[in-house]
Design a protein around this motif. Structure first.
Motif: not given
Lengths: 140, 140, 140
Positions: C130-140
């Motif tokens: 089971s693999r964990r991926v962290t997502l980050h968004f910067v924008g509008e």
């Protein structure tokens, strides 16, 4: 309100090999009280790499060095760019097969690294060097 | 106050090989008077790469091509995905061993590259192509 | 006004191989009505990778697996880090030759991927994880 900040780290190396510097990065985050955002690291050289790898068993670093020594041997007769010695072009190839920039989310004041992940500078030249890494943070 | 901006570059290639386009990226930064921030490049293809490597001695590019030609030979009998020819699957493997996105800090209106670093598009197909790179800037 | 957001994906794998998860990433973008910005993915493991590759012909994934099986064989006598079995150190090397983070621009609510690009989790261990991926968004 989002903000950004920059920092320059200088990492001395003792010649070829992996040197962890996760603590230096985390210290900069702590000193500036960054809470949540994105941290980017850029290495300003073409014969060393940035790498995220296991920081538990040192045999992993030893095996990575052994594998790359076999895959990209120093003094390969294929190479004509040998101005700085046997480890010159092999260092460029090792850099090409890995990376010079990394982007890691920051959550609650800590890098969102996995339990076993550490940030390494991988020196590919056989002699010691001083390597510069530019850090950029955007977030809160 | 942080802002963001996008741009699309189209880079024509003359077939396999490394083509520097640092100037095109720096021009976009200058035209928009970006001062400090983070620049991200994303290549929208699966058979070419983005690479930061030495832009002084052209022998480095020649040796990179020679090394990859030996490591990932065209027409390898191992491959079954050969629809577009001998250089089809080897191009996908070369892309996999390198990268399609890069993130570089911008300081004082210039990319925070090292003295010898240039940004390259590495075409892995033998025939010329037109390659699209999306740029994103966040900063001031 | 720029904003940021985070998300954590958990990707189950069925052992070694490539598993596309572009849809999971696009769903998060759609749910949050992100329009334009930069998406960064970070994989919190040292024996799996994130990869952008062709999502049309499945033979590409089969050939990538075959190539890496030959380049970085399990049970290589070179390796001394074998605590978790024959596929332990080879998995670390495969991760080192690829990447654990990606940054992709978002335009008009969609990832700025090329026509044939998909986002993959590449499991390098032979057993399911089971693999964990962290997502980050910067924008509008």
């Amino acid at each position: 309100m989002l903000r950004q900040a920059f920092h320059e780290l200088t990492i001395p190396t003792r010649g070829r090999g992996l040197r962890e510097f996760t603590d230096e990065v985390e210290s900069w985050i702590a000193e500036n009280r960054f809470r949540d955002g994105l941290l980017t690291l850029h290495l300003r050289h073409t014969s060393a790499s940035l790498l995220i790898q296991e920081n538990a068993d040192p045999d992993v670093r030893r095996d990575l060095d052994a594998f790359f020594a076999r895959l990209v041997p120093d003094g390969d007769p294929l190479f004509i760019h040998t101005a700085e010695g046997d480890d010159d072009m092999s260092a460029h190839v090792r850099t090409t097969l890995t990376a010079v920039n990394l982007s890691i989310p920051v959550r609650g004041g800590r890098l969102a690294l996995g339990t076993w992940q550490g940030i390494y500078l991988w020196e590919h030249r056989t002699h010691p060097h001083s390597r510069r890494v530019t850090l950029h943070f955007v977030g809160e």
